[in-house]
Write a protein that holds these residues in place. Structure first.
Motif, PDB file in Angstrom:
ATOM      1  N   ASP A  22      -3.157   8.057   5.099  1.00  0.00           N
ATOM      2  CA  ASP A  22      -3.145   8.615   3.745  1.00  0.00           C
ATOM      3  C   ASP A  22      -2.112   9.725   3.589  1.00  0.00           C
ATOM      4  N   SER A  50       0.768  10.204   5.095  1.00  0.00           N
ATOM      5  CA  SER A  50       2.164   9.738   5.048  1.00  0.00           C
ATOM      6  C   SER A  50       2.500   9.170   3.672  1.00  0.00           C
ATOM      7  N   MET A  51       1.508   8.574   3.013  1.00  0.00           N
ATOM      8  CA  MET A  51       1.762   8.056   1.665  1.00  0.00           C
ATOM      9  C   MET A  51       2.050   9.211   0.701  1.00  0.00           C
ATOM     10  N   TRP A  52       1.309  10.289   0.821  1.00  0.00           N
ATOM     11  CA  TRP A  52       1.540  11.439  -0.062  1.00  0.00           C
ATOM     12  C   TRP A  52       2.894  12.090   0.236  1.00  0.00           C
ATOM     13  N   ASP A  63       8.815   5.249  -2.888  1.00  0.00           N
ATOM     14  CA  ASP A  63       7.662   4.438  -3.267  1.00  0.00           C
ATOM     15  C   ASP A  63       6.971   3.980  -1.987  1.00  0.00           C
ATOM     16  N   PRO A  64       5.784   4.501  -1.669  1.00  0.00           N
ATOM     17  CA  PRO A  64       5.132   4.146  -0.400  1.00  0.00           C
ATOM     18  C   PRO A  64       4.573   2.727  -0.380  1.00  0.00           C
ATOM     19  N   THR A  65       4.526   2.059  -1.499  1.00  0.00           N
ATOM     20  CA  THR A  65       3.982   0.701  -1.537  1.00  0.00           C
ATOM     21  C   THR A  65       5.040  -0.355  -1.278  1.00  0.00           C
TER      22      THR A  65
END
Length: 145
Positions: free
Chosen positions: A130, A132-134, A142-144
């Motif tokens: 979580d 690293s996504m933030w 864009d983490p996706t």
């Protein structure tokens, strides 16, 4: 252990509700025609204790269980008296259920599941998942993708 916790909390709540039901009825005694109003506070405290058991853990849960058991003892003592109707028996039975629930909480409550600690302060921080996504969002990525 989760099923056991809900079973004992249900027994305690059922006992407290039975006491509240009996407290609001006429017991037939001339000196106390409105039932036993002294039963209402320990029954409400036992219901509050059921909720507190869900929030507490460890020693705090044992203390709450002891207070619930004390509410059961107080209820049985307060309900003991003239047995003109069925309501004193209902109150004593409910008080015994509250007492049993309190004892079970003291003895077995430490093993029961506590509320989620997902958002607690003592949660270790990790750099993957979580977080690293933030961090990617903070950098404008864009983490996706």
């Amino acid at each position: 252990m989760k099923r056991e916790m809900w079973l004992w909390l249900g027994v305690t709540a059922l006992g407290a509700v039975a006491v509240l039901l009996a407290a609001g009825r006429e017991w037939g005694a001339a000196s106390d025609p409105a039932g036993a109003p002294a039963l209402t506070p320990p029954a409400l405290a036992a219901l509050a204790g059921v909720v507190a058991v869900l929030a507490a853990k460890g020693l705090g849960r044992r203390i709450v269980g002891g207070l619930i058991a004390l509410c059961g003892v107080i209820t049985v003592i307060a309900a003991w008296g003239p047995f003109g109707t069925v309501w004193p028996y209902v109150a004593i039975g409910g008080g015994l259920l509250v007492l049993l629930g309190g004892i079970a909480t003291v003895v077995r409550g430490v093993r029961w599941q506590a509320m989620s600690e997902r958002y607690g302060r003592d949660r270790p921080r990790t750099e993957d998942g979580d977080r690293s996504m933030w961090d990617a969002l903070d950098r404008g990525e864009d983490p996706t993708s």
